[in-house]
Design an enzyme around this catalytic site. Structure first.
Site, PDB file in Angstrom:
ATOM      1  N   GLY A 172     -37.307 -15.376  -9.125  1.00  0.00           N
ATOM      2  CA  GLY A 172     -36.505 -15.876  -8.024  1.00  0.00           C
ATOM      3  C   GLY A 172     -35.023 -15.953  -8.341  1.00  0.00           C
ATOM      4  O   GLY A 172     -34.581 -15.612  -9.436  1.00  0.00           O
ATOM      5  N   HIS A 201     -40.271 -40.861  -8.684  1.00  0.00           N
ATOM      6  CA  HIS A 201     -40.808 -39.844  -9.592  1.00  0.00           C
ATOM      7  C   HIS A 201     -39.835 -38.683  -9.778  1.00  0.00           C
ATOM      8  O   HIS A 201     -39.230 -38.212  -8.813  1.00  0.00           O
ATOM      9  CB  HIS A 201     -42.139 -39.312  -9.045  1.00  0.00           C
ATOM     10  CG  HIS A 201     -43.014 -38.711 -10.083  1.00  0.00           C
ATOM     11  ND1 HIS A 201     -42.745 -37.485 -10.658  1.00  0.00           N
ATOM     12  CD2 HIS A 201     -44.150 -39.162 -10.674  1.00  0.00           C
ATOM     13  CE1 HIS A 201     -43.687 -37.206 -11.542  1.00  0.00           C
ATOM     14  NE2 HIS A 201     -44.541 -38.203 -11.576  1.00  0.00           N
TER      15      HIS A 201
END
Length: 515
Positions: free
Chosen positions: A165, A83
């Protein structure tokens, strides 16, 4: 007044180390008021989805704790799976359930994103309803190139600047946080191992390449079978049945069919009802014709949903499948034992005759209910742990590298399969100690109910003990196994002493012959 409830369906890049998933799940469960509704791990994807819900502030805090825990335990430099992913806590969406607007979920996503970026120093990208710009509404745009490409681009490419961030990636990668409507994660397995066929069908069905609206799809190879992995982002506009039939017709073009389908996480009830109506051609169907809905509307809280759940579990236990099995049954019996301890405590509270032990009974009640909830959750945890062991044994072993991964995954799964009943055994000893209290000080009229709880807990302990020992028998780290067995022996001594005391108290206070 409607109770505010939101749901979080967090995706973590780990499935092959059950102890890591357990630690992340525990970070969620440690938050008061939050319920862990579902957990789904896929070894080939190497990905786990944890679904939890509760009051908005509690769910937001639980999500932060889980992201922090995942960052400590998952190293994206070492992660491999089918994935796509860019982070340890890869995707963290919030969904309004009741008494909460979508805008409130957007605010939660942005507030959490800023906190994760500042406190954990993990880059955060906002998506779906919380997206800061149109090209970031779709998850696939943010995740393109995965962790490895983002690691190269984040510092220099203006399009990859995070919303919050630092402009650098650590081993925890980045997180995608957002708010969205209910989504159905749905996989269809084909009767072939040709992944190229799955990719062609995925391309045909997904909206971005000309397929069905509100469908996102990938073609993968999972458990040796070609899989069309999908997210259905609006099941009302594009119903589940339409998607399945589209895939069925496309598969026929390649001379294959649908082997089976798989639900990842939870699904809205209306989506399944709509599929049943479509396949049954019930053109005149009305939702009010569903018996349980009519009963709920008519009887409200008088309708007790618990008896069908009990029957469902017993039917599953009696079925010709290995899960749920003895470990789940032990946890279930333990939950019943805790429930009886709570019952005796409740029957004691508020009685003038027992006013002196009011506070003691209140404490017992709170602890018994907490243990009942935990043991009830262990019913599914035990079944999931055994499924993980079976899945690990199915991993490929054609090459030395594959065999090494397989062996490590098997050992991790076995260890987790032993840890689950060991935790159950610990809790059962606690239940028995609570029973001692209620049998000694509680309502005399319910003393044998307490005694029954102790006997149930003892039987459950013996069942859990057998499951611990059989799992450790296949564990290669004999030193760790021996430590667990020593703990089990100590717990056994405590359990034996507790059951003796309960039997003596029941005999003394109840005027019964000793057992």
């Amino acid at each position: 007044m409607i109770t505010p409830i939101i749901e979080c369906i967090a995706n973590y890049s780990e499935a092959r180390r059950p102890e890591v998933i357990e630690a992340i799940a525990q970070a969620i469960l440690d938050m008061p008021g939050v319920s862990l509704l579902d957990r789904h791990s896929d070894l080939d994807h190497n990905r786990t989805v944890l679904t939890f819900a509760g009051p908005p502030q509690a769910v937001e805090e639980a999500a932060f704790r889980s992201i922090a825990r995942a960052a400590e335990l998952i190293n994206l430099d070492e992660h491999r799976g089918e994935h796509p992913r860019i982070g340890a806590s890869d995707v963290v969406p919030f969904v309004p359930i009741s008494g909460v607007t979508m805008q409130e979920c957007v605010d939660i996503a942005r507030r959490l994103g800023q906190r994760v970026g500042n406190e954990l120093e993990i880059p955060v990208y906002l998506y779906e309803e919380a997206a800061s710009r149109p090209d970031r509404q779709n998850l696939e745009n943010i995740r393109r190139g995965e962790y490895e490409r983002l690691k190269e681009d984040i510092a220099g490419d203006p399009d990859r600047i995070p919303d919050y961030g630092p402009r650098r990636l650590g081993t925890a990668g980045a997180s995608v946080i957002g708010a969205r409507h209910p989504l159905i994660a749905f996989n269809v397995y084909l009767t072939t191992d040709d992944v190229a066929t799955a990719k062609k069908i995925a391309q045909a069905v997904r909206h971005s390449s000309g397929g069905l609206r509100y469908v996102k799809a990938l073609g993968l190879l999972v458990d040796g079978m070609a899989q069309v992995s999908m997210n259905l982002t609006n099941y009302k506009a594009t119903p589940l049945a339409r998607v399945v039939e589209f895939i069925r017709r496309e598969a026929e073009r390649f001379g294959v069919g649908i082997h089976h389908s798989e639900l990842v996480g939870l699904i809205p009830e209306d989506a399944l009802v709509a599929a049943a109506v479509w396949y049954s051609q019930l053109d005149q169907f009305e939702p009010g014709q569903i018996l349980e809905r009519r009963l709920r509307a008519s009887l409200g809280e008088q309708l007790d949903a618990k008896p069908p759940e009990v029957r469902d579990f017993l039917d599953e236990l009696a079925a010709d499948s290995p899960t749920p099995g003895g470990g789940s049954a032990a946890a279930y019996a333990g939950a019943a034992a805790a429930a009886l301890a709570a019952m005796v405590a409740r029957l004691t509270l508020g009685k003038k005759k027992y006013a002196a032990v009011e506070r003691k009974m209140q404490e017992v009640l709170e602890q018994a209910e907490a243990l009942r909830a935990s043991l009830t959750a262990a019913v599914d945890d035990d079944a999931a742990a055994f499924q993980a062991v079976m899945s690990a044994f199915r991993l490929p072993k054609e090459t030395p590298e594959q065999d090494l991964v397989r062996q490590e995954t098997i050992q991790g799964a076995i260890l987790h399969a032993a840890h689950v009943p060991l935790q159950v055994a610990r809790q059962l000893v606690e239940v028995m100690k609570l029973v001692e209290v209620v049998v000694e000080h509680g309502n005399l009229n319910a003393i044998t109910d307490g005694g029954t709880g102790a006997e149930l807990a003892r039987a459950a302990f013996n069942g859990a003990s057998m499951n611990i020992r059989i799992n450790l028998d296949g564990f290669q780290d004999k030193e760790s196994a021996e430590l667990m067995l020593v703990e089990l022996e100590n717990l056994q001594e405590e359990a034996n002493g507790s059951i003796r005391r309960v039997r003596e108290l029941v005999a003394d206070r109840g005027g019964l012959a000793p057992v």
